[in-house]
Design an enzyme around this catalytic site. Structure first.
Site, PDB file in Angstrom:
ATOM      1  N   SER A  10       0.875  -1.192   0.000  1.00 31.89           N
ATOM      2  CA  SER A  10       0.000   0.000   0.000  1.00 31.89           C
ATOM      3  C   SER A  10       0.898   1.223   0.000  1.00 31.89           C
ATOM      4  O   SER A  10       2.068   1.140   0.398  1.00 31.89           O
ATOM      5  CB  SER A  10      -0.851  -0.005   1.276  1.00 31.89           C
ATOM      6  OG  SER A  10      -1.403   1.267   1.522  1.00 31.89           O
TER       7      SER A  10
ATOM      8  N   TYR B 128      -2.596  -1.198  10.434  1.00 31.55           N
ATOM      9  CA  TYR B 128      -2.526  -1.364   8.977  1.00 31.55           C
ATOM     10  C   TYR B 128      -1.195  -0.814   8.440  1.00 31.55           C
ATOM     11  O   TYR B 128      -0.484  -1.491   7.678  1.00 31.55           O
ATOM     12  CB  TYR B 128      -3.704  -0.642   8.326  1.00 31.55           C
ATOM     13  CG  TYR B 128      -3.806  -0.806   6.829  1.00 31.55           C
ATOM     14  CD1 TYR B 128      -4.400  -1.932   6.276  1.00 31.55           C
ATOM     15  CD2 TYR B 128      -3.304   0.161   5.954  1.00 31.55           C
ATOM     16  CE1 TYR B 128      -4.509  -2.093   4.900  1.00 31.55           C
ATOM     17  CE2 TYR B 128      -3.405   0.010   4.583  1.00 31.55           C
ATOM     18  CZ  TYR B 128      -4.003  -1.111   4.061  1.00 31.55           C
ATOM     19  OH  TYR B 128      -4.102  -1.264   2.693  1.00 31.55           O
TER      20      TYR B 128
HETATM   21  P1  NAI Z   1     -11.258  -6.214  -0.468  1.00 28.95           P
HETATM   22  O1  NAI Z   1     -11.827  -6.055   0.895  1.00 28.95           O
HETATM   23  O2  NAI Z   1     -12.186  -6.305  -1.619  1.00 28.95           O
HETATM   24  O3  NAI Z   1     -10.274  -7.469  -0.544  1.00 28.95           O
HETATM   25  C1  NAI Z   1      -9.662  -8.079   0.534  1.00 28.95           C
HETATM   26  C2  NAI Z   1      -9.854  -9.573   0.398  1.00 28.95           C
HETATM   27  O4  NAI Z   1      -9.125 -10.257   1.414  1.00 28.95           O
HETATM   28  C3  NAI Z   1     -11.334  -9.989   0.569  1.00 28.95           C
HETATM   29  O5  NAI Z   1     -11.690 -10.805  -0.523  1.00 28.95           O
HETATM   30  C4  NAI Z   1     -11.352 -10.768   1.866  1.00 28.95           C
HETATM   31  O6  NAI Z   1     -12.303 -11.807   1.893  1.00 28.95           O
HETATM   32  C5  NAI Z   1      -9.934 -11.317   1.892  1.00 28.95           C
HETATM   33  N1  NAI Z   1      -9.497 -11.700   3.241  1.00 28.95           N
HETATM   34  C6  NAI Z   1      -9.617 -11.015   4.401  1.00 28.95           C
HETATM   35  N2  NAI Z   1      -9.106 -11.723   5.413  1.00 28.95           N
HETATM   36  C7  NAI Z   1      -8.644 -12.886   4.879  1.00 28.95           C
HETATM   37  C8  NAI Z   1      -8.018 -14.038   5.421  1.00 28.95           C
HETATM   38  N3  NAI Z   1      -7.730 -14.127   6.736  1.00 28.95           N
HETATM   39  N4  NAI Z   1      -7.689 -15.045   4.579  1.00 28.95           N
HETATM   40  C9  NAI Z   1      -7.961 -14.970   3.249  1.00 28.95           C
HETATM   41  N5  NAI Z   1      -8.551 -13.896   2.694  1.00 28.95           N
HETATM   42  C10 NAI Z   1      -8.892 -12.877   3.500  1.00 28.95           C
HETATM   43  O7  NAI Z   1     -10.267  -4.987  -0.647  1.00 28.95           O
HETATM   44  P2  NAI Z   1      -9.102  -4.731  -1.721  1.00 28.95           P
HETATM   45  O8  NAI Z   1      -9.005  -3.286  -1.888  1.00 28.95           O
HETATM   46  O9  NAI Z   1      -9.302  -5.578  -2.914  1.00 28.95           O
HETATM   47  O10 NAI Z   1      -7.810  -5.205  -0.916  1.00 28.95           O
HETATM   48  C11 NAI Z   1      -6.855  -6.108  -1.433  1.00 28.95           C
HETATM   49  C12 NAI Z   1      -5.472  -5.733  -0.926  1.00 28.95           C
HETATM   50  O11 NAI Z   1      -5.113  -4.459  -1.450  1.00 28.95           O
HETATM   51  C13 NAI Z   1      -5.344  -5.616   0.594  1.00 28.95           C
HETATM   52  O12 NAI Z   1      -4.110  -6.185   1.012  1.00 28.95           O
HETATM   53  C14 NAI Z   1      -5.334  -4.117   0.825  1.00 28.95           C
HETATM   54  O13 NAI Z   1      -4.647  -3.748   1.991  1.00 28.95           O
HETATM   55  C15 NAI Z   1      -4.599  -3.649  -0.439  1.00 28.95           C
HETATM   56  N6  NAI Z   1      -4.786  -2.242  -0.771  1.00 28.95           N
HETATM   57  C16 NAI Z   1      -5.997  -1.765  -1.191  1.00 28.95           C
HETATM   58  C17 NAI Z   1      -6.146  -0.431  -1.489  1.00 28.95           C
HETATM   59  C18 NAI Z   1      -7.433   0.156  -1.965  1.00 28.95           C
HETATM   60  O14 NAI Z   1      -7.549   1.394  -2.012  1.00 28.95           O
HETATM   61  N7  NAI Z   1      -8.431  -0.623  -2.329  1.00 28.95           N
HETATM   62  C19 NAI Z   1      -5.023   0.504  -1.343  1.00 28.95           C
HETATM   63  C20 NAI Z   1      -3.809  -0.109  -0.905  1.00 28.95           C
HETATM   64  C21 NAI Z   1      -3.697  -1.425  -0.628  1.00 28.95           C
END
Ligand code: NAI
Length: 261
Positions: A145, A158
């Protein structure tokens, strides 16, 4: 498009939504074989696997909690059994919640660190171990991130986890470069995914975030998937140990734009 991604076996954690889903579909378009890891909602995992197939790839969907060692081991073993290899590991799963730091419970701290940092370590370790055992010059991509470098009040767990991902990536890149295994991170800025849905539903909060982005708009998940495809392809063959910030310039001190400061 990257022809060398065709037929490659890719594991993506947290792939039933957001960036994970977008990457899964992108790798499907590239003709890859994608293991879609989902955490709780099997229907969502299955739906993404079907989208990957419709895009031209092969897909399986596998349940697993990335913070549990046995689950991550099973994820790698089942993918290898289904696809015959692990070529690309994308540690994407991550969570966040907003709490002033003086009120942050140890439970909340542990949950975020266990998922965002320990989960990525386990994914790296298991994938790299498989690659070494099978002589695969593979690729590991960790979803970091902009908060690996930008401090974030109310999200100390985070920001600490993503700061940790930065060193995890650089250290493993150095350790396994001689084996031809590349390890990189992606540092997204603000992207339109479920993790931000509540925040961006408030127009004022959304405008506040946009004001921090020199390019002026919230990124699309496909723009992160494109970065992942490039990092996984041989077009980036000499790149290891970096964080590729895909953030519309967010890490470039937007307050100094137009001669201010
Ligand atoms: P999201 O909430 O759609 O995706 C996160 C996913 O991780 C979900 O599908 C959730 O079910 C899964 N998850 C949560 N805990 C879990 C576990 N213990 N085991 C397996 N899966 C688990 O959100 P997004 O944005 O797609 O996030 C994906 C990655 O991107 C994360 O690491 C987040 O920190 C990172 N990120 C996102 C940003 C954004 O603005 N959307 C910015 C910077 C980083």
């Amino acid at each position: 498009m990257y022809p060398d991604l065709k037929g490659k076996s890719v594991v993506i954690t947290g792939a039933s939504s957001g960036l994970g889903r977008a990457m899964a579909v992108r790798f499907g378009r590239e003709g890859a074989k994608v293991a879609v890891n989902y955490y709780q909602n099997e229907e969502d995992g299955k739906k993404v696997a079907q989208e990957v197939q419709q895009a031209g790839g092969e897909a399986i969907w596998l349940q697993g909690d990335v913070s549990k060692e046995q689950d991550v081991k099973a994820l790698i073993a089942k993918t290898a059994e289904a696809f015959g290899s692990i070529d690309i590991m994308i540690n994407n799963a991550g969570i966040e919640n907003e709490v002033p730091s003086e009120k942050l419970s140890l439970d909340d701290w542990n949950k975020v660190i266990d998922t965002n940092l320990t989960g990525m370590f386990l994914g790296c370790r298991e994938a790299i171990s498989y690659m070494l055992d099978h002589g695969i010059k593979g690729n590991v991509i960790n979803m970091s991130s902009v908060h690996e470098v930008i401090p974030w009040p109310h999200f100390v767990h985070y920001a600490a986890s993503k700061g940790g991902v930065n060193m995890l990536t650089q250290t493993l890149a150095l350790e396994y470069a001689p084996k031809g295994i590349r390890v990189n991170s992606i540092g997204p800025g603000a992207i339109d995914t479920p993790i931000n849905a509540e925040k961006f539903s408030d127009p004022k909060a959304k405008a506040d975030v946009e004001s921090l982005i020199p390019m002026g708009y919230i990124g699309k998940p496909e723009e992160i998937a494109a970065a992942a495809a490039w990092l996984a392809s041989s077009e980036s063959s000499y790149v290891t140990g970096i964080t590729l910030f895909a953030d519309g310039g967010m890490t470039k001190y937007p307050g100094f734009q137009a001669g201010r400061g």
